[in-house]
Motif scaffolding. Sequence first.
Motif, PDB file in Angstrom:
ATOM      1  N   ALA A   1       0.852  -1.188   0.000  1.00 34.96           N
ATOM      2  CA  ALA A   1       0.000   0.000   0.000  1.00 34.96           C
ATOM      3  C   ALA A   1       0.885   1.234   0.000  1.00 34.96           C
ATOM      4  N   GLY A   2       0.558   2.148  -0.873  1.00 34.95           N
ATOM      5  CA  GLY A   2       1.346   3.369  -0.960  1.00 34.95           C
ATOM      6  C   GLY A   2       0.571   4.583  -0.501  1.00 34.95           C
ATOM      7  N   LEU A   3       1.217   5.393   0.310  1.00 38.54           N
ATOM      8  CA  LEU A   3       0.615   6.664   0.684  1.00 38.54           C
ATOM      9  C   LEU A   3       0.491   7.508  -0.575  1.00 38.54           C
TER      10      LEU A   3
ATOM     11  N   LEU B   1      -0.178  13.305   0.481  1.00 37.92           N
ATOM     12  CA  LEU B   1       1.122  13.840   0.894  1.00 37.92           C
ATOM     13  C   LEU B   1       1.383  15.260   0.381  1.00 37.92           C
ATOM     14  N   PRO B   2       1.127  15.565  -0.899  1.00 33.59           N
ATOM     15  CA  PRO B   2       1.435  16.939  -1.338  1.00 33.59           C
ATOM     16  C   PRO B   2       0.386  17.979  -0.945  1.00 33.59           C
ATOM     17  N   LEU B   3      -0.879  17.582  -0.866  1.00 38.20           N
ATOM     18  CA  LEU B   3      -1.950  18.561  -0.648  1.00 38.20           C
ATOM     19  C   LEU B   3      -2.532  18.540   0.757  1.00 38.20           C
ATOM     20  N   GLY B   4      -2.275  17.485   1.497  1.00 34.51           N
ATOM     21  CA  GLY B   4      -2.848  17.341   2.823  1.00 34.51           C
ATOM     22  C   GLY B   4      -1.931  17.864   3.918  1.00 34.51           C
ATOM     23  N   THR B   5      -2.407  17.691   5.126  1.00 28.15           N
ATOM     24  CA  THR B   5      -1.634  18.089   6.305  1.00 28.15           C
ATOM     25  C   THR B   5      -0.944  16.856   6.883  1.00 28.15           C
TER      26      THR B   5
ATOM     27  N   LEU C   1       3.885  -0.849   3.850  1.00 24.33           N
ATOM     28  CA  LEU C   1       3.461   0.528   3.571  1.00 24.33           C
ATOM     29  C   LEU C   1       4.650   1.346   3.078  1.00 24.33           C
ATOM     30  N   PHE C   2       4.439   2.128   2.037  1.00 19.63           N
ATOM     31  CA  PHE C   2       5.518   2.891   1.430  1.00 19.63           C
ATOM     32  C   PHE C   2       4.949   4.101   0.700  1.00 19.63           C
ATOM     33  N   THR C   3       5.822   4.939   0.177  1.00 20.50           N
ATOM     34  CA  THR C   3       5.416   5.936  -0.805  1.00 20.50           C
ATOM     35  C   THR C   3       5.919   5.401  -2.137  1.00 20.50           C
ATOM     36  N   SER C   4       5.602   6.072  -3.211  1.00 27.06           N
ATOM     37  CA  SER C   4       6.112   5.603  -4.498  1.00 27.06           C
ATOM     38  C   SER C   4       7.619   5.848  -4.549  1.00 27.06           C
ATOM     39  N   ASN C   5       8.236   5.394  -5.630  1.00 26.81           N
ATOM     40  CA  ASN C   5       9.669   5.626  -5.752  1.00 26.81           C
ATOM     41  C   ASN C   5       9.976   7.080  -6.102  1.00 26.81           C
ATOM     42  N   VAL C   6       8.938   7.848  -6.399  1.00 25.10           N
ATOM     43  CA  VAL C   6       9.119   9.262  -6.699  1.00 25.10           C
ATOM     44  C   VAL C   6       8.201  10.072  -5.786  1.00 25.10           C
ATOM     45  N   THR C   7       8.797  10.712  -4.802  1.00 21.97           N
ATOM     46  CA  THR C   7       8.051  11.626  -3.938  1.00 21.97           C
ATOM     47  C   THR C   7       8.545  13.017  -4.308  1.00 21.97           C
TER      48      THR C   7
ATOM     49  N   GLU D   1       6.981  18.799  -4.289  1.00 21.39           N
ATOM     50  CA  GLU D   1       5.764  19.428  -3.766  1.00 21.39           C
ATOM     51  C   GLU D   1       5.277  18.779  -2.475  1.00 21.39           C
ATOM     52  N   VAL D   2       5.887  17.657  -2.093  1.00 19.07           N
ATOM     53  CA  VAL D   2       5.493  16.964  -0.860  1.00 19.07           C
ATOM     54  C   VAL D   2       6.260  17.560   0.315  1.00 19.07           C
ATOM     55  N   PRO D   3       5.544  18.164   1.274  1.00 14.99           N
ATOM     56  CA  PRO D   3       6.241  18.690   2.450  1.00 14.99           C
ATOM     57  C   PRO D   3       6.874  17.537   3.239  1.00 14.99           C
ATOM     58  N   PRO D   4       8.152  17.625   3.543  1.00 11.56           N
ATOM     59  CA  PRO D   4       8.817  16.547   4.280  1.00 11.56           C
ATOM     60  C   PRO D   4       8.116  16.213   5.594  1.00 11.56           C
ATOM     61  N   GLU D   5       7.501  17.218   6.232  1.00 11.05           N
ATOM     62  CA  GLU D   5       6.842  16.960   7.515  1.00 11.05           C
ATOM     63  C   GLU D   5       5.671  15.988   7.372  1.00 11.05           C
ATOM     64  N   ASN D   6       5.047  15.917   6.195  1.00  9.15           N
ATOM     65  CA  ASN D   6       3.960  14.952   5.997  1.00  9.15           C
ATOM     66  C   ASN D   6       4.492  13.520   5.970  1.00  9.15           C
ATOM     67  N   VAL D   7       5.618  13.318   5.295  1.00  7.12           N
ATOM     68  CA  VAL D   7       6.229  11.984   5.242  1.00  7.12           C
ATOM     69  C   VAL D   7       6.732  11.586   6.628  1.00  7.12           C
ATOM     70  N   VAL D   8       7.367  12.511   7.307  1.00  7.53           N
ATOM     71  CA  VAL D   8       7.884  12.240   8.648  1.00  7.53           C
ATOM     72  C   VAL D   8       6.740  11.935   9.612  1.00  7.53           C
ATOM     73  N   ALA D   9       5.639  12.680   9.522  1.00 10.87           N
ATOM     74  CA  ALA D   9       4.495  12.444  10.412  1.00 10.87           C
ATOM     75  C   ALA D   9       3.908  11.060  10.191  1.00 10.87           C
ATOM     76  N   ALA D  10       3.778  10.639   8.933  1.00  8.82           N
ATOM     77  CA  ALA D  10       3.234   9.310   8.636  1.00  8.82           C
ATOM     78  C   ALA D  10       4.158   8.227   9.182  1.00  8.82           C
ATOM     79  N   TYR D  11       5.459   8.377   8.978  1.00  9.31           N
ATOM     80  CA  TYR D  11       6.435   7.413   9.476  1.00  9.31           C
ATOM     81  C   TYR D  11       6.381   7.328  11.001  1.00  9.31           C
ATOM     82  N   ARG D  12       6.397   8.471  11.664  1.00 13.80           N
ATOM     83  CA  ARG D  12       6.360   8.473  13.134  1.00 13.80           C
ATOM     84  C   ARG D  12       5.058   7.901  13.672  1.00 13.80           C
ATOM     85  N   HIS D  13       3.960   8.193  12.986  1.00  4.76           N
ATOM     86  CA  HIS D  13       2.657   7.680  13.417  1.00  4.76           C
ATOM     87  C   HIS D  13       2.668   6.147  13.398  1.00  4.76           C
TER      88      HIS D  13
END
Length: 79
Positions: free
Chosen positions: A5-7, A13-17, A40-46, A49-61
């Motif tokens: 499953a990919g975020l 990731l780019p438009l959300g919080t 769980l992953f993101t695609s090979n291309v993030t 436009e994707v704020p790093p804090e969104n990726v970090v928040a998902a990982y930490r969650h």
Amino acid sequence: MIFFAGLSVSRTLPLGTADDACDEVDYFLDFTDGGKGLCLFTSNVTGLEVPPENVVAAYRHLRNWDPAQARAMKWTAWP
């Protein structure tokens, strides 16, 4: 069985919080019965436009999630 499953790199990731990213993690946990067989992953291309804090928040969650804790299913449809 393994569920890959990919975020969403085009919506969440780019438009959300950061909370939206965590909600998407919860969605995948709910629909795999607590993450059973989930990869769980993101695609090979993030993109840039994707704020790093969104990726970090998902990982930490996901990292801070305790599978021993009971959780009520939050999602009945795609967020």
